[in-house]
Design a protein around this motif. Structure first.
Motif, PDB file in Angstrom:
ATOM      1  N   MET A 127     -11.706 102.095  10.613  1.00 48.22           N
ATOM      2  CA  MET A 127     -12.727 102.440  11.564  1.00 48.22           C
ATOM      3  C   MET A 127     -12.985 103.752  11.314  1.00 48.22           C
ATOM      4  SD  MET A 127     -11.796 100.327  14.804  1.00 48.22           S
ATOM      5  CE  MET A 127     -13.384 100.877  15.862  1.00 48.22           C
ATOM      6  N   GLN A 128     -12.293 104.720  11.415  1.00 42.97           N
ATOM      7  CA  GLN A 128     -12.894 106.125  11.310  1.00 42.97           C
ATOM      8  C   GLN A 128     -13.245 106.566   9.903  1.00 42.97           C
ATOM      9  OE1 GLN A 128      -9.751 109.659  12.379  1.00 42.97           O
ATOM     10  NE2 GLN A 128     -11.277 109.856  13.759  1.00 42.97           N
ATOM     11  N   LEU A 129     -12.484 106.117   8.818  1.00 42.88           N
ATOM     12  CA  LEU A 129     -13.137 106.143   7.375  1.00 42.88           C
ATOM     13  C   LEU A 129     -14.324 105.701   7.453  1.00 42.88           C
ATOM     14  CD1 LEU A 129     -12.236 107.067   4.548  1.00 42.88           C
ATOM     15  CD2 LEU A 129     -11.366 104.809   4.244  1.00 42.88           C
ATOM     16  N   ALA A 130     -14.661 104.390   7.912  1.00 49.07           N
ATOM     17  CA  ALA A 130     -15.703 103.895   7.713  1.00 49.07           C
ATOM     18  C   ALA A 130     -16.818 104.855   8.370  1.00 49.07           C
ATOM     19  CB  ALA A 130     -16.032 102.514   8.521  1.00 49.07           C
ATOM     20  N   GLU A 131     -16.614 105.365   9.410  1.00 47.08           N
ATOM     21  CA  GLU A 131     -17.455 106.385  10.331  1.00 47.08           C
ATOM     22  C   GLU A 131     -17.707 107.732   9.428  1.00 47.08           C
ATOM     23  OE1 GLU A 131     -19.826 108.693  12.835  1.00 47.08           O
ATOM     24  OE2 GLU A 131     -19.395 106.486  12.699  1.00 47.08           O
ATOM     25  N   ALA A 132     -16.855 108.084   8.802  1.00 47.81           N
ATOM     26  CA  ALA A 132     -16.713 109.535   7.975  1.00 47.81           C
ATOM     27  C   ALA A 132     -17.735 109.020   6.596  1.00 47.81           C
ATOM     28  CB  ALA A 132     -15.308 109.672   7.427  1.00 47.81           C
ATOM     29  N   ASN A 133     -17.711 107.802   6.104  1.00 48.19           N
ATOM     30  CA  ASN A 133     -18.244 107.510   4.858  1.00 48.19           C
ATOM     31  C   ASN A 133     -19.837 107.467   5.397  1.00 48.19           C
ATOM     32  OD1 ASN A 133     -17.555 107.546   2.372  1.00 48.19           O
ATOM     33  ND2 ASN A 133     -16.112 105.596   2.841  1.00 48.19           N
ATOM     34  N   SER A 134     -19.989 106.909   6.505  1.00 47.06           N
ATOM     35  CA  SER A 134     -21.573 106.786   6.904  1.00 47.06           C
ATOM     36  C   SER A 134     -22.017 108.194   7.218  1.00 47.06           C
ATOM     37  CB  SER A 134     -21.492 106.120   8.680  1.00 47.06           C
ATOM     38  OG  SER A 134     -22.706 105.905   9.042  1.00 47.06           O
ATOM     39  N   GLN A 135     -21.462 109.281   7.923  1.00 44.81           N
ATOM     40  CA  GLN A 135     -21.548 110.368   7.793  1.00 44.81           C
ATOM     41  C   GLN A 135     -22.211 111.078   6.552  1.00 44.81           C
ATOM     42  OE1 GLN A 135     -22.779 111.699  10.560  1.00 44.81           O
ATOM     43  NE2 GLN A 135     -22.096 110.096  12.373  1.00 44.81           N
ATOM     44  N   PHE A 136     -21.024 110.717   5.575  1.00 44.93           N
ATOM     45  CA  PHE A 136     -21.251 111.460   4.393  1.00 44.93           C
ATOM     46  C   PHE A 136     -22.309 110.939   3.645  1.00 44.93           C
ATOM     47  CE2 PHE A 136     -19.982 111.331  -0.334  1.00 44.93           C
ATOM     48  CZ  PHE A 136     -19.743 112.642  -0.509  1.00 44.93           C
ATOM     49  N   PHE A 137     -22.572 109.673   3.694  1.00 43.76           N
ATOM     50  CA  PHE A 137     -23.825 108.859   3.045  1.00 43.76           C
ATOM     51  C   PHE A 137     -25.191 110.113   3.652  1.00 43.76           C
ATOM     52  CE2 PHE A 137     -27.461 106.082   3.501  1.00 43.76           C
ATOM     53  CZ  PHE A 137     -27.703 105.797   2.280  1.00 43.76           C
ATOM     54  N   ARG A 138     -25.118 110.055   4.776  1.00 39.14           N
ATOM     55  CA  ARG A 138     -26.282 110.772   5.410  1.00 39.14           C
ATOM     56  C   ARG A 138     -26.576 112.528   4.810  1.00 39.14           C
ATOM     57  NH1 ARG A 138     -24.285 108.531  10.523  1.00 39.14           N
ATOM     58  NH2 ARG A 138     -25.655 106.692  10.841  1.00 39.14           N
ATOM     59  N   PHE A 139     -25.291 113.023   4.565  1.00 38.09           N
ATOM     60  CA  PHE A 139     -25.021 114.388   4.044  1.00 38.09           C
ATOM     61  C   PHE A 139     -25.758 114.302   2.381  1.00 38.09           C
ATOM     62  CE2 PHE A 139     -22.233 116.802   1.193  1.00 38.09           C
ATOM     63  CZ  PHE A 139     -22.568 118.047   1.769  1.00 38.09           C
ATOM     64  N   VAL A 140     -25.153 113.372   1.729  1.00 34.87           N
ATOM     65  CA  VAL A 140     -25.672 113.175   0.369  1.00 34.87           C
ATOM     66  C   VAL A 140     -27.037 112.985   0.343  1.00 34.87           C
ATOM     67  CG1 VAL A 140     -25.323 111.958  -1.630  1.00 34.87           C
ATOM     68  CG2 VAL A 140     -23.410 112.463  -0.418  1.00 34.87           C
ATOM     69  N   LYS A 141     -27.424 112.047   1.355  1.00 38.38           N
ATOM     70  CA  LYS A 141     -28.996 111.702   1.311  1.00 38.38           C
ATOM     71  C   LYS A 141     -29.795 113.105   1.461  1.00 38.38           C
ATOM     72  CE  LYS A 141     -31.660 107.873   3.079  1.00 38.38           C
ATOM     73  NZ  LYS A 141     -31.752 106.794   3.980  1.00 38.38           N
ATOM     74  N   ASP A 142     -29.341 113.905   2.441  1.00 38.07           N
ATOM     75  CA  ASP A 142     -30.279 114.985   2.913  1.00 38.07           C
ATOM     76  C   ASP A 142     -30.005 116.265   1.616  1.00 38.07           C
ATOM     77  OD1 ASP A 142     -30.922 113.784   5.211  1.00 38.07           O
ATOM     78  OD2 ASP A 142     -29.323 114.699   6.246  1.00 38.07           O
ATOM     79  N   ASN A 143     -28.908 116.300   1.098  1.00 38.47           N
ATOM     80  CA  ASN A 143     -28.683 117.406   0.176  1.00 38.47           C
ATOM     81  C   ASN A 143     -28.682 117.099  -1.300  1.00 38.47           C
ATOM     82  OD1 ASN A 143     -27.663 119.568   1.927  1.00 38.47           O
ATOM     83  ND2 ASN A 143     -26.863 117.681   2.929  1.00 38.47           N
TER      84      ASN A 143
END
Length: 518
Positions: free
Chosen positions: A181-197
């Motif tokens: 669950m925590q890895l899935a949350e990390a990947n969700s946040q990482f996707f937003r990071f990549v999308k923004d940067n």
């Protein structure tokens, strides 16, 4: 400890009665015998959790008894007890896979420590790992709520990879679910990071982290310019995730020390066609299309997409000012790997040798197509284990051993990773839309923009513009694209397979390791 059964074999067992009583008072059940033959008979008749075995018994010696017991039950822990500290006896016992050895005269705490170490180690390690992760869980969660930069995301992925393997070893299924669950949350946040940067990295490269197309110039070229006469070997293991590198690393520790281990970001799409060509050319895909119209292949072009990596590498070497002897070798099957290993001495004449090894990529694709592979690698831990098992018996390991023996320098890296896909994302496209499950490129695509990273202007991502209205879509986290036609069939077929091309920590954050021979 009442359920732990100990077999103790010693021709002077009566003299050890106080120790037996001590163990029984601690809750252990102890069966005693006076000879090796009796010990063997007992092992054949009953289940024991551990055997204490005297080395110097009349009749069958302790070492002879050990061999028979290990043939009967290879997994049974045996503790050798001896009066002698002779090195030869110790080496033979250790070579016969004893779990521990104790030297007489014994003391009770010595015996208890050996029992704890051999019987409780897994439980204690498991409890420690679970406890430590529970403490780290909250800290990781708090960090994920921060606005992490590229370097902090690399540190985060290192930490998550560490815990994935620690919890795997502890076999705590409850905590494993929490970690997922925590890895899935990390990947969700990482996707937003990549999308923004991501597009900003390409627009302002001086502010970007290390990306695929800058790896050779910034990491390999400096090694070639050091004036060191030793050859440099650049081994690219296609589709190698960071966690897979960590499971094969121990197998290399006898031959190499790690001089530097870093992680870099794969370009998008995280697929071989784009990322590996970029690695060797030092260019982004649209630049390759423009400068190498005869070598670059677009999605709708016929033929293989990675057939000219040597041409791209040669051009990059010239652009960087190198005039040196080099070789390029691509290994796509077992016989090619063996052949390269057999002809290894020829490579030492070159200043640079590039070896592309395709096994892990083939494993990923095979897992989708073959039920046997699906059974063998049905989760992340099994996928890592299969990689480790392959590596231990591969020609690649033999080649790496020869590199170490030659004293040459070694770089191990990859082009992209892979992610286990679980969540279907509907997309509609015409028949010219590419088949990859993690990214789509085409025109008139129908999709929910909230579910994907869309690049409406391919030139901003330095991607080829196949036609005027081309759009690139990248799947996030564990998502995979599915057409509405025959939807359920394809969801069931591809769910829980390993794919690449999209945006996840596992695909985008990949290893680059410089090693020195020991």
């Amino acid at each position: 400890m009442a359920d732990v059964h100990i077999l103790w074999a010693d021709d002077e067992i009566d003299l050890l009665k106080p120790h037996v009583i001590f163990l029984e008072q601690k809750g252990y059940t102890v069966t005693t015998v006076n000879s090796g033959n009796e010990a063997i008979d007992k092992v054949k008749e009953h289940h024991y959790d551990i055997v204490f075995l005297d080395e110097n018994m009349p009749g069958l010696t302790g070492l002879e008894t050990l061999q028979v017991i290990k043939n009967e039950d290879p997994g049974l822990p045996v503790v050798m007890i001896t009066k002698s500290e002779e090195e030869e006896i110790m080496e033979e016992a250790i070579g016969s896979k004893i779990s521990d050895y104790l030297i007489k005269p014994l003391n009770p705490n010595q015996i208890l420590l050996s029992l704890k170490k051999n019987l409780d180690e897994k439980r204690l390690v498991s409890q420690k790992a679970t406890s430590d992760y529970q403490q780290d869980f909250r800290q990781i969660g708090m960090r994920l709520s921060d606005k992490l930069d590229a370097g902090e995301w690399i540190d985060m992925y290192r930490k998550l990879t560490y815990w994935s393997q620690e919890l795997e070893r502890s076999r705590e299924s409850g905590m494993d679910e929490v970690f997922k669950m925590q890895l899935a949350e990390a990947n969700s946040q990482f996707f937003r990071f990549v999308k923004d940067n991501y597009l900003q990295w390409l627009k302002y490269p001086e502010k970007a982290p290390l990306l695929t197309h800058t790896v050779f110039k910034n990491r390999i070229a400096p090694l070639l310019k050091q004036g060191d006469s030793r050859p440099v070997f650049m081994v690219v293991i296609d589709n190698l995730r960071f966690d897979q590198w960590k499971v094969i690393q121990p197998g290399l520790s006898e031959f190499f020390r790690v001089e530097n281990e870093e992680l870099y970001f794969s370009i998008l799409p995280t697929a071989t066609h784009y990322s590996r060509n970029a690695l060797f050319s030092g260019l982004m895909p649209s630049e390759m299309e423009r400068l190498f119209p005869n070598q670059w292949k677009n999605e709708d072009d016929e033929g293989g997409k990675n057939l000219h990596e040597d041409v791209f590498l040669e051009a990059q070497l010239k652009r960087l000012g190198f005039d040196l002897k080099w070789s390029y070798n691509k290994i796509t099957n077992l016989s090619a790997g063996k052949k390269l290993s057999e002809n290894f001495s020829n490579l030492l004449k070159n200043q640079l040798n590039v070896i592309v090894y395709n096994f892990v990529d083939m494993l990923s694709h095979a897992r989708t197509e073959m039920e046997v592979i699906k059974e063998l690698a049905d989760d992340e831990a099994a996928y890592r284990s299969l990689t480790s098992s392959w590596f231990e018996h591969s020609p690649l390991l033999e080649i790496l051993k020869q590199i170490a023996k030659s004293g040459a320098r070694l770089i191990i890296t990859t082009d992209h990773g892979t992610v286990k896909v679980e969540r279907p994302i509907k997309v509609v496209g015409d028949r010219n839309t590419n088949a990859n499950l993690r990214y789509k490129v085409g025109r008139n695509l129908d999709y929910n923009p909230k579910e994907v990273f869309e690049v409406k202007k391919p030139e901003e991502a330095f991607l080829p513009k196949i036609n005027v209205s081309s759009v690139y879509l990248f799947a996030p986290e564990s998502g995979f694209f599915v057409y509405p036609n025959n939807y359920n069939h394809f969801v069931n077929y591809y769910k829980d397979t390993f794919q690449h091309g999209g945006i996840s920590l596992e695909e985008m954050v990949v290893p680059l390791v410089i090693l020195e021979p020991r």
